[in-house]
Motif scaffolding. Structure first.
Motif, PDB file in Angstrom:
ATOM      1  N   GLY A  63      31.551  47.934  25.373  1.00 54.37           N
ATOM      2  CA  GLY A  63      32.020  46.962  26.361  1.00 54.37           C
ATOM      3  C   GLY A  63      32.300  47.662  27.679  1.00 54.37           C
ATOM      4  O   GLY A  63      32.568  48.867  27.708  1.00 54.37           O
ATOM      5  N   TYR A  64      32.259  46.933  28.770  1.00 55.85           N
ATOM      6  CA  TYR A  64      32.430  47.586  30.063  1.00 55.85           C
ATOM      7  C   TYR A  64      33.147  46.692  31.071  1.00 55.85           C
ATOM      8  O   TYR A  64      33.194  45.466  30.929  1.00 55.85           O
ATOM      9  CB  TYR A  64      31.077  48.029  30.630  1.00 55.85           C
ATOM     10  CG  TYR A  64      30.052  46.925  30.780  1.00 55.85           C
ATOM     11  CD1 TYR A  64      29.925  46.199  31.967  1.00 55.85           C
ATOM     12  CD2 TYR A  64      29.181  46.617  29.735  1.00 55.85           C
ATOM     13  CE1 TYR A  64      28.978  45.191  32.094  1.00 55.85           C
ATOM     14  CE2 TYR A  64      28.227  45.620  29.857  1.00 55.85           C
ATOM     15  CZ  TYR A  64      28.127  44.912  31.032  1.00 55.85           C
ATOM     16  OH  TYR A  64      27.198  43.903  31.160  1.00 55.85           O
ATOM     17  N   PHE A  65      33.732  47.356  32.072  1.00 54.69           N
ATOM     18  CA  PHE A  65      34.419  46.677  33.161  1.00 54.69           C
ATOM     19  C   PHE A  65      33.576  46.772  34.429  1.00 54.69           C
ATOM     20  O   PHE A  65      32.999  47.820  34.737  1.00 54.69           O
ATOM     21  CB  PHE A  65      35.788  47.309  33.418  1.00 54.69           C
ATOM     22  CG  PHE A  65      36.782  47.036  32.324  1.00 54.69           C
ATOM     23  CD1 PHE A  65      37.511  45.864  32.314  1.00 54.69           C
ATOM     24  CD2 PHE A  65      36.985  47.949  31.297  1.00 54.69           C
ATOM     25  CE1 PHE A  65      38.423  45.603  31.306  1.00 54.69           C
ATOM     26  CE2 PHE A  65      37.888  47.710  30.286  1.00 54.69           C
ATOM     27  CZ  PHE A  65      38.615  46.525  30.288  1.00 54.69           C
ATOM     28  N   SER A  66      33.520  45.669  35.142  1.00 57.20           N
ATOM     29  CA  SER A  66      32.839  45.607  36.435  1.00 57.20           C
ATOM     30  C   SER A  66      33.795  45.015  37.457  1.00 57.20           C
ATOM     31  O   SER A  66      34.746  44.311  37.103  1.00 57.20           O
ATOM     32  CB  SER A  66      31.572  44.744  36.351  1.00 57.20           C
ATOM     33  OG  SER A  66      30.669  45.256  35.407  1.00 57.20           O
ATOM     34  N   VAL A  67      33.554  45.295  38.723  1.00 59.94           N
ATOM     35  CA  VAL A  67      34.386  44.760  39.795  1.00 59.94           C
ATOM     36  C   VAL A  67      33.495  44.115  40.849  1.00 59.94           C
ATOM     37  O   VAL A  67      32.300  44.404  40.953  1.00 59.94           O
ATOM     38  CB  VAL A  67      35.251  45.854  40.452  1.00 59.94           C
ATOM     39  CG1 VAL A  67      36.189  46.475  39.430  1.00 59.94           C
ATOM     40  CG2 VAL A  67      34.384  46.931  41.092  1.00 59.94           C
ATOM     41  N   SER A  68      34.099  43.228  41.627  1.00 62.07           N
ATOM     42  CA  SER A  68      33.353  42.525  42.661  1.00 62.07           C
ATOM     43  C   SER A  68      34.271  42.132  43.803  1.00 62.07           C
ATOM     44  O   SER A  68      35.450  41.827  43.590  1.00 62.07           O
ATOM     45  CB  SER A  68      32.710  41.259  42.069  1.00 62.07           C
ATOM     46  OG  SER A  68      32.101  40.468  43.074  1.00 62.07           O
ATOM     47  N   LYS A  69      33.733  42.136  44.998  1.00 62.36           N
ATOM     48  CA  LYS A  69      34.481  41.679  46.158  1.00 62.36           C
ATOM     49  C   LYS A  69      34.363  40.176  46.347  1.00 62.36           C
ATOM     50  O   LYS A  69      35.281  39.526  46.852  1.00 62.36           O
ATOM     51  CB  LYS A  69      33.981  42.388  47.420  1.00 62.36           C
ATOM     52  CG  LYS A  69      34.273  43.878  47.464  1.00 62.36           C
ATOM     53  CD  LYS A  69      33.758  44.500  48.755  1.00 62.36           C
ATOM     54  CE  LYS A  69      34.069  45.999  48.816  1.00 62.36           C
ATOM     55  NZ  LYS A  69      33.569  46.611  50.066  1.00 62.36           N
ATOM     56  N   ASP A  70      33.212  39.623  45.935  1.00 60.85           N
ATOM     57  CA  ASP A  70      32.952  38.211  46.218  1.00 60.85           C
ATOM     58  C   ASP A  70      32.777  37.354  44.970  1.00 60.85           C
ATOM     59  O   ASP A  70      32.568  36.142  45.076  1.00 60.85           O
ATOM     60  CB  ASP A  70      31.713  38.078  47.095  1.00 60.85           C
ATOM     61  CG  ASP A  70      30.470  38.738  46.492  1.00 60.85           C
ATOM     62  OD1 ASP A  70      30.506  39.099  45.301  1.00 60.85           O
ATOM     63  OD2 ASP A  70      29.483  38.893  47.222  1.00 60.85           O
ATOM     64  N   GLY A  71      32.836  37.942  43.776  1.00 62.82           N
ATOM     65  CA  GLY A  71      32.660  37.178  42.552  1.00 62.82           C
ATOM     66  C   GLY A  71      31.205  36.918  42.208  1.00 62.82           C
ATOM     67  O   GLY A  71      30.912  36.245  41.220  1.00 62.82           O
ATOM     68  N   THR A  72      30.292  37.460  43.016  1.00 63.73           N
ATOM     69  CA  THR A  72      28.851  37.256  42.794  1.00 63.73           C
ATOM     70  C   THR A  72      28.141  38.574  42.532  1.00 63.73           C
ATOM     71  O   THR A  72      27.345  38.702  41.598  1.00 63.73           O
ATOM     72  CB  THR A  72      28.221  36.556  44.010  1.00 63.73           C
ATOM     73  OG1 THR A  72      28.859  35.289  44.207  1.00 63.73           O
ATOM     74  CG2 THR A  72      26.728  36.338  43.790  1.00 63.73           C
ATOM     75  N   ASN A  73      28.419  39.553  43.361  1.00 65.68           N
ATOM     76  CA  ASN A  73      27.791  40.867  43.237  1.00 65.68           C
ATOM     77  C   ASN A  73      28.739  41.819  42.512  1.00 65.68           C
ATOM     78  O   ASN A  73      29.867  42.046  42.975  1.00 65.68           O
ATOM     79  CB  ASN A  73      27.441  41.407  44.629  1.00 65.68           C
ATOM     80  CG  ASN A  73      26.523  40.470  45.384  1.00 65.68           C
ATOM     81  OD1 ASN A  73      25.363  40.320  45.032  1.00 65.68           O
ATOM     82  ND2 ASN A  73      27.049  39.821  46.423  1.00 65.68           N
ATOM     83  N   TRP A  74      28.264  42.379  41.388  1.00 62.76           N
ATOM     84  CA  TRP A  74      29.129  43.162  40.515  1.00 62.76           C
ATOM     85  C   TRP A  74      28.694  44.612  40.418  1.00 62.76           C
ATOM     86  O   TRP A  74      27.502  44.918  40.440  1.00 62.76           O
ATOM     87  CB  TRP A  74      29.148  42.554  39.113  1.00 62.76           C
ATOM     88  CG  TRP A  74      29.782  41.211  39.086  1.00 62.76           C
ATOM     89  CD1 TRP A  74      29.165  40.003  39.296  1.00 62.76           C
ATOM     90  CD2 TRP A  74      31.168  40.914  38.882  1.00 62.76           C
ATOM     91  NE1 TRP A  74      30.078  38.975  39.218  1.00 62.76           N
ATOM     92  CE2 TRP A  74      31.313  39.505  38.967  1.00 62.76           C
ATOM     93  CE3 TRP A  74      32.291  41.702  38.617  1.00 62.76           C
ATOM     94  CZ2 TRP A  74      32.545  38.884  38.804  1.00 62.76           C
ATOM     95  CZ3 TRP A  74      33.515  41.081  38.455  1.00 62.76           C
ATOM     96  CH2 TRP A  74      33.633  39.690  38.549  1.00 62.76           C
TER      97      TRP A  74
END
Length: 377
Positions: A244-255
């Protein structure tokens, strides 16, 4: 109190005391609390940590007692004993834990009237990575059937704390960032008691029972500097988090993927390595597609099971008017985002920042105002 998943009692001689290890030594100089009845030093808060169930803290309404453990620990168990003859006063009392002494997580509530003697609890909820442990009672008149006093009184004879120093903990360096909302995929059989909201309810004994290609997303409300992410697996299904992995995004679209769980985690709050130069508003946990590659996970496909997520970092400043895409800057990217909204109806990340001219509508006139802002930067 019978032996159960919720704790142990040593009030009857035939009951076996649990094999608790790693008791934390707590001395009087590590303790603090509210005043005792008539400010009596013989029943002060320090008596709750003196190693004797014959002495007690005789606290009054809104009373509390706490210990500073000196460093951050992974708390594995609690022991407590009520004041003899006044056992009912502990009903509804609660234990809290905190890494910084300011933000507290409820880890155990005393249900029912405890018997005399020491009780041990291993099924703790909340965030058990802590430096401070507190016992307190609710405010006002008791609402349970056992306590007929006019108000709750903080009476407790003894507290014991068990745990080990946390070797990879970022709570002393970063603040805990609270999510303003969340979203996620469906749970098994669409069961509300195991929905994605359980992954950020502050209780490690609840969990998100997601399916293949499952995910849960936290919205921090604004762009923040992300320093680390803590996570707890579902008890009994820890292997499901491998891969499993964690991702982050500034806009909720690009991760952007920032951390993958390579090994089977323990049932506690685990921490990622320190994440440097990460600015984001959204944090997501998800699992890969297909069959697991780890021999420890015998499921036919990855399943998104997670008990708790906590995000640590520094909260960003509120983004200014004109920062349409919420990346903390006003530039051409904001013009593009606003144009896509006006021409294609694409969703705005922060609509409140898009009414640039402040007339209550988001239209072409805001585009004109935004162009002027971009040019002036």
């Amino acid at each position: 109190m019978p032996i159960s998943d919720f704790g142990y009692s040593m009030t009857a001689h035939f009951l076996t005391i649990p094999a608790l290890t790693d008791k934390i030594n707590i001395t009087a100089d590590m303790t603090s609390g509210s005043d005792s009845w008539n400010s009596d030093s013989s029943t002060s808060y320090a008596k709750a940590f003196d190693g004797s169930t014959a002495t007690y803290f005789d606290g009054v309404s809104d009373g509390w007692v706490q210990a500073d453990l000196g460093e951050v620990y992974d708390i594995s168990a609690l022991g407590y004993a009520p004041r003899g003859g006044y056992e009912y006063r502990m009903t509804d009392g609660k234990f809290l834990a905190s890494a910084d002494g300011t933000n507290w997580s409820e880890i155990y509530v005393v249900k029912g009237k405890p018997s005399s003697g020491m009780h041990y609890v291993t099924a703790l909820s909340g965030d058990t990575t802590a430096r401070y442990i507190r016992y307190e009672v609710p405010s006002g008149k008791p609402t349970n059937e056992y306590n007929k006093d006019s108000s709750y009184c903080a009476n407790i004879a003894e507290i014991e704390v068990f745990g080990t120093p946390n070797s990879q903990n970022w709570t002393s360096k970063y603040d805990k960032l609270e999510a303003v909302s969340g979203s996620g995929s469906a749970s098994w059989h669409d069961t509300a008691s195991t929905s994605f909201e359980k992954a950020y309810d502050g209780n490690i004994n609840t969990y998100f029972d997601g399916l293949q290609q499952g995910y849960v997303t936290l919205d921090l409300g604004k762009s923040c500097d992300i320093g680390a992410i803590a996570y707890c697996p579902r008890s009994g299904y820890e292997a499901r988090m491998i891969g499993g992995y964690f991702s982050v995004s500034k806009d909720g679209t690009n991760w952007t993927k920032v951390y993958t769980i390579e090994n089977k985690p323990s049932f506690k709050m685990n921490y990622t390595s320190e994440l440097e130069s990460i600015t984001a508003r959204y944090v997501r946990y998800e699992v890969p597609e297909g069959a697991p590659t780890s021999p420890l996970n015998t499921d036919s496909e990855y399943l998104c099971n997670i008990a708790e997520i906590a995000v640590y970092g520094k909260a960003g400043a509120v983004s200014p008017i004109g920062d349409v895409n919420n990346d903390t800057a006003i530039n051409v990217a904001d013009l593009v985002a606003l144009q896509r909204y006006l021409l294609r109806g694409e969703a705005l990340t922060v609509p409140e920042n898009s009414d640039v001219n402040g007339d209550g509508d988001i239209d072409i006139f805001d585009m004109v105002s935004l162009r002027k802002l971009v040019i002036s930067q």
